[in-house]
Each structure stands twice: as C-alpha cells, then as structure tokens.
Design an enzyme around this catalytic site. Sequence first.
Site, PDB file in Angstrom:
ATOM      1  N   TYR A 145      62.671  41.630 -50.452  1.00  0.00           N
ATOM      2  CA  TYR A 145      62.403  43.047 -50.712  1.00  0.00           C
ATOM      3  C   TYR A 145      61.555  43.678 -49.607  1.00  0.00           C
ATOM      4  O   TYR A 145      61.913  44.755 -49.102  1.00  0.00           O
ATOM      5  CB  TYR A 145      61.743  43.233 -52.078  1.00  0.00           C
ATOM      6  N   GLU A 152      64.551  49.372 -43.906  1.00  0.00           N
ATOM      7  CA  GLU A 152      65.004  50.707 -44.307  1.00  0.00           C
ATOM      8  C   GLU A 152      64.072  51.780 -43.745  1.00  0.00           C
ATOM      9  O   GLU A 152      64.527  52.772 -43.161  1.00  0.00           O
ATOM     10  CB  GLU A 152      65.035  50.817 -45.836  1.00  0.00           C
TER      11      GLU A 152
END
EC number: 4.2.1.134
Length: 208
Positions: A145, A152
């Site tokens: 994550y 991102e």
Amino acid sequence: MSKILKIQYLKLYNVISCFLWMSVLLRTGLIWGITKDTAVVFHETNTLVRWVQTLAIAEVFHSIFGLVSSSPLTTIIQVASRLYLVWGVCYPFSYVIEGSPIYLSMIIAWSITEIIRYAFYAFNLNGDIPAFLTWLRYNTFLILYPIGAGSEFLLVLKSRIAAQYVWSLNKLLWPILMSIYPPGLYIMYTHMLAQRRKISKRAAARRT
C-alpha cells in the site's frame, strides 16, 4: 437477485478480475525482463491497465446495492483514486509518465495487491479460504500500500508539473484532489489495519 445467483455472479467477477490482474503483472514482468525499458513497459501495458481498472467501477455498484458488505465510501475512494490515475494522469500525460520507473512500481504494487484481493474474495465466496491467502491479504498491504500510494502521489505530482504548461482539467481539480487524497489514503490504510486486527483476534480466539 437470488442469493445463489448473487454468489455465482460475484465469484465470476472476482475470478475474472484476478486473472486480468495476473495478465497485467505477467505482461509487465515479461516486457520489463526483455527490454529493461520503462517506456516500452508503459506503452505495452497502459491500455490494458486502464481498462482492467475501469472494470472496478462495478464494485461501487456492488457496495451501493448491497451485493457486498464493503463500505460504499471506502470503495468509492479506492476506485475513484485509481480511475483518476489511469484516466486523468497516465492517459493525458503519457509523455511525462512513460519513462518513469514510478509507473512500474505502481503497476507491480497494484497487480500483486489485486491478485491477492480478488483471489481472497473468490475463495471466501466458496467458503474455504486457504490460510496462506488470508496471511497475504492482511500482511502484504503493509508494504504494497505505501509503495502503490507513494507511486500514485509522485505520478500525480509529475502530471501537475506538466499541466502548468498546457490547459488541463488537472489545474482546476488539483487543489480539490490534494485536499481529498491524503485523508482518503489514510482512511483506506487504517481500514485495512482495522481489518487486520479483527482477523488476528479471530485467529487468536481459534487457537485458545
């Protein structure tokens, strides 16, 4: 929709999604292994990733209409952030993203996460989840994550820099997105931590 039909539909959806993300990971790995060129990897995987991720819009409707127990809020946050990345960043700013190893790290993190997630859901619907899959589901996100979310954010930042020189909807959306993105990531991560604690407690209770 009858319970049996709902379960069969969700099984099919999760199996298909799992195999689609496997194809993304395999394609990414093969192309990178052969070329060692992130630009080639981008051009050969970008369209596939974009449409495989777009399929996840179905999950928003699954949560809204009660086909699954997932919170509509967390589902919308997760799907919307991914769609923004593939359609609002990688698609219009491919000339900035294509040579970046950050794209590669994001796709690998996404792919592994989704393969595990969809496989877990499919086995769960079957009523028999392998122990190793439960472990992967509630432990690998601790590493994957942050890698995925960090990648991102860096790609969004690269697109923001590029958007300064051309008209882009990103210019208008940037302040809104940057006010939503960090808390959204926090909500998703803490949600998974809560799920992990819940599973750990269940496992401990079974051992006693």
